[in-house]
Scaffold this motif. Structure first.
Motif, PDB file in Angstrom:
ATOM      1  N   UNK A   1       0.847  -1.190   0.000  1.00 29.68           N
ATOM      2  CA  UNK A   1       0.000   0.000   0.000  1.00 29.68           C
ATOM      3  C   UNK A   1       0.883   1.241   0.000  1.00 29.68           C
ATOM      4  N   UNK A   2       0.497   2.226  -0.758  1.00 30.70           N
ATOM      5  CA  UNK A   2       1.241   3.468  -0.818  1.00 30.70           C
ATOM      6  C   UNK A   2       2.270   3.504  -1.930  1.00 30.70           C
ATOM      7  N   UNK A   3       2.550   2.360  -2.517  1.00 35.65           N
ATOM      8  CA  UNK A   3       3.486   2.293  -3.642  1.00 35.65           C
ATOM      9  C   UNK A   3       2.659   1.978  -4.880  1.00 35.65           C
ATOM     10  N   UNK A   4       2.684   2.905  -5.840  1.00 32.42           N
ATOM     11  CA  UNK A   4       1.832   2.721  -7.010  1.00 32.42           C
ATOM     12  C   UNK A   4       2.577   2.912  -8.320  1.00 32.42           C
ATOM     13  N   UNK A   5       3.865   3.166  -8.238  1.00 38.64           N
ATOM     14  CA  UNK A   5       4.655   3.379  -9.446  1.00 38.64           C
ATOM     15  C   UNK A   5       6.098   2.960  -9.175  1.00 38.64           C
TER      16      UNK A   5
ATOM     17  N   UNK B   1      11.673   3.632  -0.519  1.00 38.26           N
ATOM     18  CA  UNK B   1      11.160   3.653   0.847  1.00 38.26           C
ATOM     19  C   UNK B   1      12.335   3.531   1.804  1.00 38.26           C
ATOM     20  N   UNK B   2      12.396   4.419   2.754  1.00 42.46           N
ATOM     21  CA  UNK B   2      13.421   4.355   3.795  1.00 42.46           C
ATOM     22  C   UNK B   2      12.724   3.958   5.086  1.00 42.46           C
ATOM     23  N   UNK B   3      13.085   2.797   5.589  1.00 41.89           N
ATOM     24  CA  UNK B   3      12.450   2.243   6.790  1.00 41.89           C
ATOM     25  C   UNK B   3      10.928   2.221   6.655  1.00 41.89           C
ATOM     26  N   UNK B   4      10.470   1.865   5.453  1.00 47.63           N
ATOM     27  CA  UNK B   4       9.039   1.698   5.214  1.00 47.63           C
ATOM     28  C   UNK B   4       8.279   2.956   4.840  1.00 47.63           C
ATOM     29  N   UNK B   5       8.961   4.108   4.797  1.00 51.03           N
ATOM     30  CA  UNK B   5       8.293   5.369   4.458  1.00 51.03           C
ATOM     31  C   UNK B   5       8.780   5.849   3.099  1.00 51.03           C
TER      32      UNK B   5
END
Length: 84
Positions: A47-51, A56-60
């Motif tokens: 979720x949150x990744x669409x392209x 992502x750094x430590x999941x963000x």
């Protein structure tokens, strides 16, 4: 403390070749950084990744698309408390 940089890429992404070069140029300066390159054709995007590429750094999410080498280097240097 170990930090993880996860980068979502795909074989059919034209800018993901540059992603590989950026990572090769920047990440060797940060030996405590765990790097994960995830091929979205092998593993689903969270979720949150669409392209692709997405960093992502430590999941963000820190970058949708490729950051400049300098901005990625500065962000990692701040995280690890080192001077670049």
């Amino acid at each position: 403390m170990t930090h993880t940089l996860t980068v979502y890429i795909s074989d059919d992404c034209w800018s993901c070749e540059e992603t590989q070069r950026i990572l090769a140029d920047v990440t060797p300066n940060f030996p405590d950084l765990m790097l994960r390159c995830v091929d979205t054709q092998q593993e689903p995007m969270p979720d949150g990744v669409f392209a692709v590429p997405t960093y992502l750094l430590d999941g963000k999410v820190i970058s949708l698309g490729n950051p400049t080498r300098e901005s990625l280097r500065q962000r990692l240097a701040a995280l690890f408390g080192v001077k670049v």
